[in-house]
Write a protein that holds these residues in place. Sequence first.
Motif, PDB file in Angstrom:
ATOM      1  N   GLY A 114       0.817  -1.215   0.000  1.00 60.86           N
ATOM      2  CA  GLY A 114       0.000   0.000   0.000  1.00 60.86           C
ATOM      3  C   GLY A 114       0.848   1.261   0.000  1.00 60.86           C
ATOM      4  O   GLY A 114       2.070   1.213  -0.160  1.00 60.86           O
ATOM      5  N   ALA A 115       0.179   2.375   0.206  1.00 58.26           N
ATOM      6  CA  ALA A 115       0.857   3.679   0.177  1.00 58.26           C
ATOM      7  C   ALA A 115       1.977   3.763   1.216  1.00 58.26           C
ATOM      8  O   ALA A 115       3.061   4.277   0.933  1.00 58.26           O
ATOM      9  N   GLY A 116       1.722   3.226   2.411  1.00 59.55           N
ATOM     10  CA  GLY A 116       2.748   3.265   3.466  1.00 59.55           C
ATOM     11  C   GLY A 116       3.983   2.475   3.087  1.00 59.55           C
ATOM     12  O   GLY A 116       5.117   2.915   3.305  1.00 59.55           O
ATOM     13  N   THR A 117       3.784   1.301   2.474  1.00 57.28           N
ATOM     14  CA  THR A 117       4.901   0.455   2.058  1.00 57.28           C
ATOM     15  C   THR A 117       5.715   1.132   0.958  1.00 57.28           C
ATOM     16  O   THR A 117       6.945   1.156   1.007  1.00 57.28           O
ATOM     17  N   LEU A 118       5.019   1.694  -0.039  1.00 57.22           N
ATOM     18  CA  LEU A 118       5.716   2.350  -1.153  1.00 57.22           C
ATOM     19  C   LEU A 118       6.460   3.587  -0.669  1.00 57.22           C
ATOM     20  O   LEU A 118       7.585   3.856  -1.101  1.00 57.22           O
ATOM     21  N   THR A 119       5.848   4.311   0.263  1.00 59.56           N
ATOM     22  CA  THR A 119       6.514   5.479   0.854  1.00 59.56           C
ATOM     23  C   THR A 119       7.764   5.034   1.605  1.00 59.56           C
ATOM     24  O   THR A 119       8.835   5.645   1.480  1.00 59.56           O
ATOM     25  N   ALA A 120       7.630   3.950   2.376  1.00 62.37           N
ATOM     26  CA  ALA A 120       8.774   3.437   3.136  1.00 62.37           C
ATOM     27  C   ALA A 120       9.910   3.027   2.207  1.00 62.37           C
ATOM     28  O   ALA A 120      11.081   3.270   2.506  1.00 62.37           O
ATOM     29  N   LEU A 121       9.578   2.399   1.073  1.00 63.26           N
ATOM     30  CA  LEU A 121      10.609   1.960   0.128  1.00 63.26           C
ATOM     31  C   LEU A 121      11.441   3.133  -0.376  1.00 63.26           C
ATOM     32  O   LEU A 121      12.669   3.072  -0.395  1.00 63.26           O
ATOM     33  N   LEU A 122      10.773   4.193  -0.785  1.00 63.33           N
ATOM     34  CA  LEU A 122      11.526   5.357  -1.283  1.00 63.33           C
ATOM     35  C   LEU A 122      12.289   6.038  -0.166  1.00 63.33           C
ATOM     36  O   LEU A 122      13.396   6.530  -0.377  1.00 63.33           O
ATOM     37  N   SER A 123      11.708   6.050   1.018  1.00 62.92           N
ATOM     38  CA  SER A 123      12.406   6.633   2.164  1.00 62.92           C
ATOM     39  C   SER A 123      13.653   5.818   2.500  1.00 62.92           C
ATOM     40  O   SER A 123      14.703   6.377   2.813  1.00 62.92           O
ATOM     41  N   LEU A 124      13.539   4.490   2.419  1.00 61.85           N
ATOM     42  CA  LEU A 124      14.691   3.616   2.673  1.00 61.85           C
ATOM     43  C   LEU A 124      15.792   3.851   1.644  1.00 61.85           C
ATOM     44  O   LEU A 124      16.980   3.785   1.969  1.00 61.85           O
ATOM     45  N   ARG A 125      15.398   4.138   0.399  1.00 69.16           N
ATOM     46  CA  ARG A 125      16.390   4.396  -0.654  1.00 69.16           C
ATOM     47  C   ARG A 125      17.275   5.584  -0.335  1.00 69.16           C
ATOM     48  O   ARG A 125      18.410   5.672  -0.807  1.00 69.16           O
ATOM     49  N   ALA A 126      16.741   6.506   0.457  1.00 68.66           N
ATOM     50  CA  ALA A 126      17.524   7.684   0.831  1.00 68.66           C
ATOM     51  C   ALA A 126      18.652   7.309   1.796  1.00 68.66           C
ATOM     52  O   ALA A 126      19.621   8.046   1.935  1.00 68.66           O
ATOM     53  N   GLU A 127      18.540   6.135   2.445  1.00 66.64           N
ATOM     54  CA  GLU A 127      19.524   5.763   3.461  1.00 66.64           C
ATOM     55  C   GLU A 127      20.273   4.466   3.200  1.00 66.64           C
ATOM     56  O   GLU A 127      21.384   4.294   3.673  1.00 66.64           O
ATOM     57  N   TYR A 128      19.654   3.509   2.463  1.00 65.96           N
ATOM     58  CA  TYR A 128      20.240   2.176   2.301  1.00 65.96           C
ATOM     59  C   TYR A 128      20.519   1.856   0.840  1.00 65.96           C
ATOM     60  O   TYR A 128      19.945   2.445  -0.067  1.00 65.96           O
ATOM     61  N   GLN A 129      21.399   0.854   0.630  1.00 71.39           N
ATOM     62  CA  GLN A 129      21.698   0.344  -0.703  1.00 71.39           C
ATOM     63  C   GLN A 129      20.481  -0.398  -1.257  1.00 71.39           C
ATOM     64  O   GLN A 129      19.800  -1.118  -0.530  1.00 71.39           O
ATOM     65  N   VAL A 130      20.237  -0.250  -2.558  1.00 70.57           N
ATOM     66  CA  VAL A 130      19.068  -0.853  -3.204  1.00 70.57           C
ATOM     67  C   VAL A 130      19.076  -2.377  -3.065  1.00 70.57           C
ATOM     68  O   VAL A 130      18.033  -2.982  -2.810  1.00 70.57           O
ATOM     69  N   VAL A 131      20.246  -3.014  -3.192  1.00 72.70           N
ATOM     70  CA  VAL A 131      20.324  -4.481  -3.108  1.00 72.70           C
ATOM     71  C   VAL A 131      19.863  -4.980  -1.735  1.00 72.70           C
ATOM     72  O   VAL A 131      19.163  -5.987  -1.632  1.00 72.70           O
ATOM     73  N   ASN A 132      20.202  -4.241  -0.683  1.00 73.62           N
ATOM     74  CA  ASN A 132      19.806  -4.628   0.663  1.00 73.62           C
ATOM     75  C   ASN A 132      18.289  -4.471   0.866  1.00 73.62           C
ATOM     76  O   ASN A 132      17.656  -5.298   1.521  1.00 73.62           O
ATOM     77  N   ILE A 133      17.724  -3.423   0.286  1.00 69.48           N
ATOM     78  CA  ILE A 133      16.273  -3.212   0.372  1.00 69.48           C
ATOM     79  C   ILE A 133      15.548  -4.304  -0.414  1.00 69.48           C
ATOM     80  O   ILE A 133      14.524  -4.828   0.042  1.00 69.48           O
ATOM     81  N   ALA A 134      16.082  -4.665  -1.594  1.00 70.24           N
ATOM     82  CA  ALA A 134      15.466  -5.724  -2.415  1.00 70.24           C
ATOM     83  C   ALA A 134      15.435  -7.049  -1.655  1.00 70.24           C
ATOM     84  O   ALA A 134      14.426  -7.770  -1.679  1.00 70.24           O
ATOM     85  N   ILE A 135      16.517  -7.370  -0.956  1.00 69.53           N
ATOM     86  CA  ILE A 135      16.561  -8.595  -0.154  1.00 69.53           C
ATOM     87  C   ILE A 135      15.520  -8.511   0.973  1.00 69.53           C
ATOM     88  O   ILE A 135      14.810  -9.484   1.250  1.00 69.53           O
ATOM     89  N   ALA A 136      15.405  -7.331   1.594  1.00 66.69           N
ATOM     90  CA  ALA A 136      14.411  -7.131   2.657  1.00 66.69           C
ATOM     91  C   ALA A 136      12.993  -7.328   2.122  1.00 66.69           C
ATOM     92  O   ALA A 136      12.136  -7.890   2.809  1.00 66.69           O
ATOM     93  N   ILE A 137      12.745  -6.890   0.887  1.00 70.73           N
ATOM     94  CA  ILE A 137      11.426  -7.083   0.256  1.00 70.73           C
ATOM     95  C   ILE A 137      11.140  -8.572   0.106  1.00 70.73           C
ATOM     96  O   ILE A 137      10.060  -9.045   0.470  1.00 70.73           O
ATOM     97  N   VAL A 138      12.126  -9.317  -0.412  1.00 71.01           N
ATOM     98  CA  VAL A 138      11.946 -10.762  -0.622  1.00 71.01           C
ATOM     99  C   VAL A 138      11.678 -11.467   0.712  1.00 71.01           C
ATOM    100  O   VAL A 138      10.765 -12.299   0.816  1.00 71.01           O
ATOM    101  N   ILE A 139      12.443 -11.123   1.745  1.00 75.05           N
ATOM    102  CA  ILE A 139      12.237 -11.720   3.072  1.00 75.05           C
ATOM    103  C   ILE A 139      10.812 -11.444   3.560  1.00 75.05           C
ATOM    104  O   ILE A 139      10.121 -12.337   4.051  1.00 75.05           O
ATOM    105  N   ASN A 140      10.363 -10.193   3.397  1.00 79.65           N
ATOM    106  CA  ASN A 140       9.020  -9.826   3.847  1.00 79.65           C
ATOM    107  C   ASN A 140       7.926 -10.528   3.051  1.00 79.65           C
ATOM    108  O   ASN A 140       6.906 -10.912   3.610  1.00 79.65           O
ATOM    109  N   ILE A 141       8.136 -10.701   1.748  1.00 80.36           N
ATOM    110  CA  ILE A 141       7.139 -11.384   0.920  1.00 80.36           C
ATOM    111  C   ILE A 141       7.022 -12.850   1.347  1.00 80.36           C
ATOM    112  O   ILE A 141       5.923 -13.407   1.387  1.00 80.36           O
ATOM    113  N   ILE A 142       8.145 -13.478   1.708  1.00 73.76           N
ATOM    114  CA  ILE A 142       8.112 -14.859   2.214  1.00 73.76           C
ATOM    115  C   ILE A 142       7.304 -14.909   3.515  1.00 73.76           C
ATOM    116  O   ILE A 142       6.452 -15.778   3.700  1.00 73.76           O
ATOM    117  N   ILE A 143       7.552 -13.933   4.412  1.00 79.14           N
ATOM    118  CA  ILE A 143       6.810 -13.865   5.676  1.00 79.14           C
ATOM    119  C   ILE A 143       5.325 -13.647   5.397  1.00 79.14           C
ATOM    120  O   ILE A 143       4.466 -14.317   5.986  1.00 79.14           O
TER     121      ILE A 143
END
Length: 192
Positions: A114-143
Amino acid sequence: MELNFREIASATMILFAVIDIVGGIPVVISLRSKVGHIQSEKASIVAAGIMLAFLFLGDKILKLIGIDVNSFAVAGSFVLFFLAIEMILGITLYKDDEPHSASIVPLAFPLIAGAGTLTALLSLRAEYQVVNIAIAIVINIIIVYIVLKTSTRIERFLGPSGLSIIRKVFGIVLMAIAVKLFASNIQGLFAG
């Protein structure tokens, strides 16, 4: 592009708090009772697709409309803050229309991605490497997939009070994240 386990763990926790799939179990149960079947695989794959697409293309979309990542991160911190208030106080500030089916809408979007998740993703991009965020997405989708598949058992195990406690704890975590996000990006707005 380097793997950083601290970033992966941090991004995973942030996304887990924002997606709030455990807090969403009552919604999932309600959907299951209305439509009979939850399409867990389809919902998880589509949500992952939306999140990954937004992770990689979100900043380009922002540039196209003339918004920098810092501005989006500050705005996102407000969205996360209000989501946290909803979770902690058990109130609804934003109400979606009543869903009619339990397929891609409303599970993949807006419940998971949702909007909160998409907002969080772009906010995370301001601080973290994209590869690390992508891995976090995959982990969360499994959960998310596991929770969707076992939602009835989880609800029975935790009970209403257990779900409420988990939701409030993640609300406090999310509020702290929102404050940190605001503090670390507000300077960037005035630096230029």
